[in-house]
Scaffold this active site. Structure first.
Site, mmCIF file in Angstrom:
data_model
loop_
_atom_site.group_PDB
_atom_site.id
_atom_site.type_symbol
_atom_site.label_atom_id
_atom_site.label_comp_id
_atom_site.label_asym_id
_atom_site.label_seq_id
_atom_site.Cartn_x
_atom_site.Cartn_y
_atom_site.Cartn_z
ATOM 1 N N LEU A 57 0.802 -1.230 0.000
ATOM 2 C CA LEU A 57 0.000 0.000 0.000
ATOM 3 C C LEU A 57 0.839 1.287 0.000
ATOM 4 O O LEU A 57 0.295 2.366 -0.187
ATOM 5 C CB LEU A 57 -0.978 0.001 1.179
ATOM 6 C CG LEU A 57 -2.088 -1.061 1.117
ATOM 7 C CD1 LEU A 57 -3.030 -0.939 2.304
ATOM 8 C CD2 LEU A 57 -2.867 -0.978 -0.181
ATOM 9 N N ARG A 58 2.124 1.185 0.234
ATOM 10 C CA ARG A 58 3.083 2.302 0.022
ATOM 11 C C ARG A 58 2.991 3.478 0.981
ATOM 12 O O ARG A 58 3.716 4.462 0.797
ATOM 13 C CB ARG A 58 2.979 2.850 -1.410
ATOM 14 C CG ARG A 58 3.087 1.805 -2.496
ATOM 15 C CD ARG A 58 4.390 1.064 -2.462
ATOM 16 N NE ARG A 58 4.587 0.251 -3.649
ATOM 17 C CZ ARG A 58 5.289 -0.881 -3.670
ATOM 18 N NH1 ARG A 58 5.843 -1.352 -2.550
ATOM 19 N NH2 ARG A 58 5.433 -1.560 -4.772
ATOM 20 N N ASN A 88 7.067 -3.297 3.774
ATOM 21 C CA ASN A 88 8.190 -2.600 3.122
ATOM 22 C C ASN A 88 7.843 -1.164 2.716
ATOM 23 O O ASN A 88 8.017 -0.756 1.576
ATOM 24 C CB ASN A 88 8.730 -3.397 1.920
ATOM 25 C CG ASN A 88 7.738 -3.532 0.769
ATOM 26 O OD1 ASN A 88 6.540 -3.421 0.970
ATOM 27 N ND2 ASN A 88 8.251 -3.767 -0.429
ATOM 28 N N HIS A 175 9.524 -14.376 1.521
ATOM 29 C CA HIS A 175 9.810 -14.042 0.124
ATOM 30 C C HIS A 175 11.047 -14.883 -0.215
ATOM 31 O O HIS A 175 12.168 -14.505 0.134
ATOM 32 C CB HIS A 175 10.070 -12.537 0.025
ATOM 33 C CG HIS A 175 10.615 -12.075 -1.279
ATOM 34 N ND1 HIS A 175 9.922 -11.252 -2.119
ATOM 35 C CD2 HIS A 175 11.804 -12.321 -1.886
ATOM 36 C CE1 HIS A 175 10.660 -10.999 -3.198
ATOM 37 N NE2 HIS A 175 11.808 -11.643 -3.077
ATOM 38 N N ASP A 301 -0.017 -9.745 -4.496
ATOM 39 C CA ASP A 301 1.265 -9.021 -4.550
ATOM 40 C C ASP A 301 1.102 -7.701 -5.323
ATOM 41 O O ASP A 301 2.003 -7.277 -6.063
ATOM 42 C CB ASP A 301 2.398 -9.868 -5.140
ATOM 43 C CG ASP A 301 3.775 -9.323 -4.741
ATOM 44 O OD1 ASP A 301 3.848 -8.344 -3.969
ATOM 45 O OD2 ASP A 301 4.786 -9.879 -5.218
HETATM 46 O O1 DOR Z 1 7.648 -7.452 -7.586
HETATM 47 C C1 DOR Z 1 7.674 -7.205 -6.402
HETATM 48 N N1 DOR Z 1 7.366 -5.984 -5.929
HETATM 49 N N2 DOR Z 1 8.032 -8.165 -5.564
HETATM 50 C C2 DOR Z 1 8.271 -7.915 -4.266
HETATM 51 O O2 DOR Z 1 8.631 -8.828 -3.568
HETATM 52 C C3 DOR Z 1 8.125 -6.556 -3.724
HETATM 53 C C4 DOR Z 1 7.207 -5.755 -4.552
HETATM 54 C C5 DOR Z 1 7.282 -4.295 -4.250
HETATM 55 O O3 DOR Z 1 7.266 -3.905 -3.080
HETATM 56 O O4 DOR Z 1 7.317 -3.509 -5.200
HETATM 57 ZN ZN ZN Z 2 7.903 -10.718 -2.448
HETATM 58 ZN ZN ZN Z 3 5.228 -8.429 -2.304
#
Ligand code: DOR
Ligand code: ZN
Ligand code: ZN
Length: 434
Positions: A57-58, A88, A175, A301
């Site tokens: 969700l950033r 993340n 992951h 994802d």
């Molecule tokens: O493609 C991906 N994008 N894989 C990930 O594990 C992280 C994700 C991201 O946060 O952009």
């Molecule tokens: Zn991942």
């Molecule tokens: Zn992911």
């Protein structure tokens, strides 16, 4: 709160019934008030509200790519009523305060149950374990911990993480990517990567971590969940681990079910994702893995990225693609249309099973009086609309004709999507979200 009556809808594609919603829960039709809002359910399929175990969700840190509000709106448009927000962000969700903040943003937005995922290591750096116990004890109470985006590659740290998660009754979502085997890797290893001069990403980098983590989980009596399984060989490892009685669960993404490395032929960053798109044989094996139960769930994802992160060279671009608004359509196309799974299976793959793994309450008995009214009404034969909820536009299905249109979504009895459009949700303090 408005009462709703959905008439003549096919529950999980099977028996037609009327569904009544009052005060946030399903009720017997005779308990409805006098003037419910009536929805004609003929020609529609009722699915339970979908639950995503894997969403980015950033917020905080990359609000121009997605916020908790925009992401939960995209979720609602995709038929989801609960999403797990990966850790993340910037800063990382690695403390009780951080997970609490995400949870509160989700509650304020009101479009879905936003469940924060707690980080496994501080700052996702893979050096020091985050305080899993303290996060689990917060009001947000994450039940899933993950460094997703990064692999917890250090065996000792992974062992301690699994042990801590076991103590608090949670799961570690891995992951699976051996960093040593994927340095500089850009796409699936093989002829295509060689032709393009891009560093290849071998299947063993994923499969070896899954095998290790399965054995670690077994040795601790802990639970492990494998994110975005992408290779046929991973299925063999997971099949073996399940046969041994190990508490392992696994997800596949819609994009790994449908898209292949062939799409990378022009090195378009739209198709750059981690783990990478694999071969046609892998997609077929993954579909069969879902059909035979080796894969437990479909998770999106959903990884929004701003245009500038996806428009340069392939090597400089970010990994990730949108997924929330297209997930169901891709599942209908790749699994239901070929007869590999039924719509009842979709209810398990995208709602009750992910809810069980993430310990989201309210999804065990769909459509049942007294249960929270989390509901998705789908026209499975109409064309899917273009995604419109996300702030980003890295949609890998652009220009493809997918079928399956989500017309109405109800979250806790509130219509978040009506006739395919977002509704305005009254906030708790009486304002209305945009
Ligand atoms: O493609 C991906 N994008 N894989 C990930 O594990 C992280 C994700 C991201 O946060 O952009
Ligand atoms: Zn991942
Ligand atoms: Zn992911």
């Amino acid at each position: 709160m408005t009462d709703h009556l959905v008439k003549g809808v096919a529950l999980l594609g099977e028996d037609r019934a009327d569904l009544a919603i009052k005060d946030g829960v399903f009720v017997p039709v005779e308990s409805l008030g006098r003037n419910p809002t009536v929805i004609d359910g003929h020609g529609l399929v009722a699915l339970p509200g979908l639950v995503d175990l894997h969403t980015h969700l950033r917020q905080p840190g990359m609000e121009h790519a997605e916020t908790v509000l925009s992401g939960s709106q995209a979720a609602a448009l995709g038929g989801f009523t609960a999403v797990h927000a990966m850790a993340n962000t910037q800063p990382t969700s690695d403390s009780p305060e951080a997970v609490q903040q995400v949870w509160e943003w989700g509650r304020e937005a009101g479009y879905a149950d936003v469940r924060p995922v707690g980080a496994v290591t501080l700052g996702l750096r893979g050096e020091q374990l985050a305080d899993i116990e303290a996060m689990a004890a917060s009001e947000a109470a994450p039940k899933v911990f993950s460094d997703d985006g990064h692999c917890v590659s250090d065996s000792t740290l992974m062992r301690r993480a699994l042990d801590a998660a076991r103590r608090v009754g949670a799961v570690v979502a891995q992951h699976a990517q051996d960093p040593g085997l994927t340095q500089g890797a850009q796409m699936n290893a093989g002829e295509q990567a060689e032709r393009l001069g891009l560093t290849g990403w071998p299947a063993v980098a994923e499969e070896s971590i899954i095998a290790r983590d399965a054995l670690l989980a077994e040795s601790l009596d802990a639970r492990v969940h494998i994110c975005h399984v992408s290779t046929a060989g991973s299925l063999d490892v997971i099949r073996w681990a399940k046969a041994r009685g190990i508490a392992i669960t696994a997800e596949v993404t819609p994009h790994h079910l449908l898209l292949t490395e062939d799409l990378v032929s022009e090195a378009d960053p739209l198709f750059k994702v981690n783990p990478p798109l694999r071969t046609r044989e892998d997609t077929i094996a993954l579909r069969e893995g879902v059909a035979d139960g080796i894969i437990d769930i479909v998770a999106t994802d959903h990884a929004p990225h701003p245009a500038e992160a996806k428009s340069g060279s392939f090597e400089e671009s970010a990994f990730g693609m949108l997924g929330l608004e297209t997930a169901l359509a891709v599942v209908l196309t790749t699994l239901v249309e070929p007869g590999l799974v039924t719509l009842a299976d979709v209810g398990r793959l995208m709602s009750s099973r992910p809810a069980t793994i993430g310990q989201v309450p309210g999804y065990a008995q769909p459509f049942t009086p007294g249960q929270p009214a989390h509901l998705t009404l789908v026209d499975i034969s109409s064309a899917s609309p273009e995604p419109s909820g996300s702030l980003s536009s890295n949609n890998p299905y652009l220009g493809r004709s997918l079928r399956g249109a989500i017309l109405h979504t109800f979250y806790r009895g509130v219509a978040t999507v009506i006739d395919g459009r977002l509704s305005e949700i009254p906030l708790q303090d009486g304002r209305v979200s945009e």
